[in-house]
Design a protein around this motif. Structure first.
Motif, PDB file in Angstrom:
ATOM      1  N   LEU A 172       1.242  -1.024  -0.143  1.00  0.00           N
ATOM      2  CA  LEU A 172      -0.038   0.351  -0.795  1.00  0.00           C
ATOM      3  C   LEU A 172       0.932   1.136   0.288  1.00  0.00           C
ATOM      4  O   LEU A 172       0.492   2.477  -0.148  1.00  0.00           O
ATOM      5  CB  LEU A 172      -0.976  -0.218   1.211  1.00  0.00           C
ATOM      6  CG  LEU A 172      -1.772  -0.991   1.653  1.00  0.00           C
ATOM      7  CD1 LEU A 172      -2.417  -1.298   2.821  1.00  0.00           C
ATOM      8  CD2 LEU A 172      -2.227  -0.482  -0.051  1.00  0.00           C
ATOM      9  N   GLY A 173       2.214   0.947   0.217  1.00  0.00           N
ATOM     10  CA  GLY A 173       2.783   2.359  -0.100  1.00  0.00           C
ATOM     11  C   GLY A 173       3.932   2.362  -0.719  1.00  0.00           C
ATOM     12  O   GLY A 173       3.538   3.285  -0.850  1.00  0.00           O
ATOM     13  N   SER A 174       4.040   1.008  -1.288  1.00  0.00           N
ATOM     14  CA  SER A 174       4.002   1.812  -3.296  1.00  0.00           C
ATOM     15  C   SER A 174       3.043   2.362  -3.945  1.00  0.00           C
ATOM     16  O   SER A 174       3.061   3.019  -4.511  1.00  0.00           O
ATOM     17  CB  SER A 174       4.530  -0.027  -3.286  1.00  0.00           C
ATOM     18  OG  SER A 174       5.563  -0.760  -2.939  1.00  0.00           O
ATOM     19  N   TYR A 175       1.760   1.866  -3.655  1.00  0.00           N
ATOM     20  CA  TYR A 175       0.718   2.176  -4.448  1.00  0.00           C
ATOM     21  C   TYR A 175       0.696   3.900  -3.224  1.00  0.00           C
ATOM     22  O   TYR A 175      -0.256   4.813  -3.864  1.00  0.00           O
ATOM     23  CB  TYR A 175      -0.990   1.719  -4.187  1.00  0.00           C
ATOM     24  CG  TYR A 175      -0.943   0.369  -4.506  1.00  0.00           C
ATOM     25  CD1 TYR A 175      -0.509  -0.316  -5.770  1.00  0.00           C
ATOM     26  CD2 TYR A 175      -0.854  -0.877  -4.287  1.00  0.00           C
ATOM     27  CE1 TYR A 175      -1.382  -0.989  -6.461  1.00  0.00           C
ATOM     28  CE2 TYR A 175      -0.981  -1.999  -4.849  1.00  0.00           C
ATOM     29  CZ  TYR A 175      -1.064  -1.985  -6.053  1.00  0.00           C
ATOM     30  OH  TYR A 175      -1.313  -2.966  -6.501  1.00  0.00           O
ATOM     31  N   SER A 176       0.854   4.300  -2.531  1.00  0.00           N
ATOM     32  CA  SER A 176       0.800   5.447  -1.899  1.00  0.00           C
ATOM     33  C   SER A 176      -0.681   5.568  -1.873  1.00  0.00           C
ATOM     34  O   SER A 176      -1.062   6.633  -2.225  1.00  0.00           O
ATOM     35  CB  SER A 176       0.958   6.790  -3.142  1.00  0.00           C
ATOM     36  OG  SER A 176       1.941   7.131  -3.186  1.00  0.00           O
ATOM     37  N   ASP A 177      -0.875   4.793  -0.951  1.00  0.00           N
ATOM     38  CA  ASP A 177      -2.437   4.591  -0.411  1.00  0.00           C
ATOM     39  C   ASP A 177      -2.418   4.844   0.662  1.00  0.00           C
ATOM     40  O   ASP A 177      -2.888   4.669   1.699  1.00  0.00           O
ATOM     41  CB  ASP A 177      -3.174   2.942  -0.959  1.00  0.00           C
ATOM     42  CG  ASP A 177      -4.233   2.659  -0.781  1.00  0.00           C
ATOM     43  OD1 ASP A 177      -5.235   4.699   0.393  1.00  0.00           O
ATOM     44  OD2 ASP A 177      -5.103   1.912  -1.020  1.00  0.00           O
ATOM     45  N   ILE A 178      -2.960   6.666   0.561  1.00  0.00           N
ATOM     46  CA  ILE A 178      -2.712   6.676   1.859  1.00  0.00           C
ATOM     47  C   ILE A 178      -3.483   6.888   2.908  1.00  0.00           C
ATOM     48  O   ILE A 178      -4.217   6.695   4.373  1.00  0.00           O
ATOM     49  CB  ILE A 178      -1.909   8.585   1.698  1.00  0.00           C
ATOM     50  CG1 ILE A 178      -1.175   8.480   0.874  1.00  0.00           C
ATOM     51  CG2 ILE A 178      -2.210   9.218   2.995  1.00  0.00           C
ATOM     52  CD1 ILE A 178       0.284   8.386   1.364  1.00  0.00           C
ATOM     53  N   ASP A 179      -5.244   6.500   1.840  1.00  0.00           N
ATOM     54  CA  ASP A 179      -6.111   6.580   2.751  1.00  0.00           C
ATOM     55  C   ASP A 179      -6.530   5.451   4.005  1.00  0.00           C
ATOM     56  O   ASP A 179      -6.614   5.539   5.012  1.00  0.00           O
ATOM     57  CB  ASP A 179      -7.395   6.489   1.981  1.00  0.00           C
ATOM     58  CG  ASP A 179      -8.104   8.066   1.558  1.00  0.00           C
ATOM     59  OD1 ASP A 179      -7.569   9.147   2.226  1.00  0.00           O
ATOM     60  OD2 ASP A 179      -8.529   8.690   0.114  1.00  0.00           O
TER      61      ASP A 179
END
Length: 233
Positions: A172-179
């Motif tokens: 998720l960090g690699s996806y930049s999924d902040i939410d």
């Protein structure tokens, strides 16, 4: 010379000689006209950085000509020095190999440490999300068709093991999924370990927000401790 015991100085000098002379023989190595055993090929990569040695090592790996005790080292060296197409070949080898976990780890390390975008999509990775490094590869490659599955694993929707959830949170960090990372960090129904992992990954993306949610996490833990003590009384 390579077959003889070498100290660090001799290794350095031999590596330098090989690098300076590689224009006269490296292409023959890559196209198969120059045959060397695995010990010499490993030396060419580790001590001399001769990338052309990847081709014969990969060939030996696919053809089953490497001794079992050398397989992991060969896989790791290919991960460190191979180009994108060669890494794709390593991936294809790993699909049907008992060394698949080592292959996926080498590919994930190559993608992360060498900043390589591997030519892998949902079709190749969808069956590998039961392996932590398969999940990491989906995130590192930003394979959007698998993102919802990665989110589900991170949220624990399928009672996934902690190591899979950890890998999904990294993805998720690699996806930049902040939410999703924020929601995981704030979700008091999640295990504390999972919340800490999400907050740590979030802080690497958005330090201010990560710090804010970390403070909320600490306060929620203190509150829970006080409630537990009250129940005991």
């Amino acid at each position: 010379i390579i077959d003889q015991p070498l100290d660090k100085n001799l290794e350095f000098l031999l590596g330098q000689v090989l690098r300076e002379s590689k224009s006269s023989w490296a292409n023959d190595l890559a196209n198969g006209n120059l045959k060397l055993d695995s010990n010499k090929l490993f030396f060419l990569l580790k001590q001399a950085g001769i990338n052309q040695a990847v081709v014969p090592i990969l060939r030996q790996l696919r053809e089953g000509k490497l001794e079992p005790e050398l397989l992991n080292e060969a896989i790791n060296l290919i991960g460190q020095y191979a180009n994108q197409n060669q890494l794709k070949s390593l991936f294809q080898f790993g699909l049907s190999s008992p060394n698949q976990p080592q292959v996926l780890a080498a590919l994930a390390n190559a993608s992360k440490s060498r900043k390589l975008s591997l030519p892998l999509g949902a079709a190749e990775l969808s069956q590998l999300l039961n392996n932590p490094n398969g999940i990491r590869l989906a995130g590192l490659g930003k394979v959007n068709d698998l993102k919802s599955k990665v989110v589900s694993i991170a949220m624990g929707s399928e009672n996934n093991k902690v190591e899979l959830r950890r890998a999904a949170i990294e993805a998720l960090g690699s996806y930049s999924d902040i939410d999703t990372l924020s929601n995981l960090g704030r979700d008091t129904k999640q295990p504390a370990r999972v919340r800490r992992l999400a907050i740590s990954e979030l802080a690497s993306q958005r330090l201010g927000l990560g710090t804010e949610i970390a403070a909320e996490f600490i306060q929620s833990v203190k509150t829970q401790i006080h409630q537990d003590e009250a129940v005991k009384l």
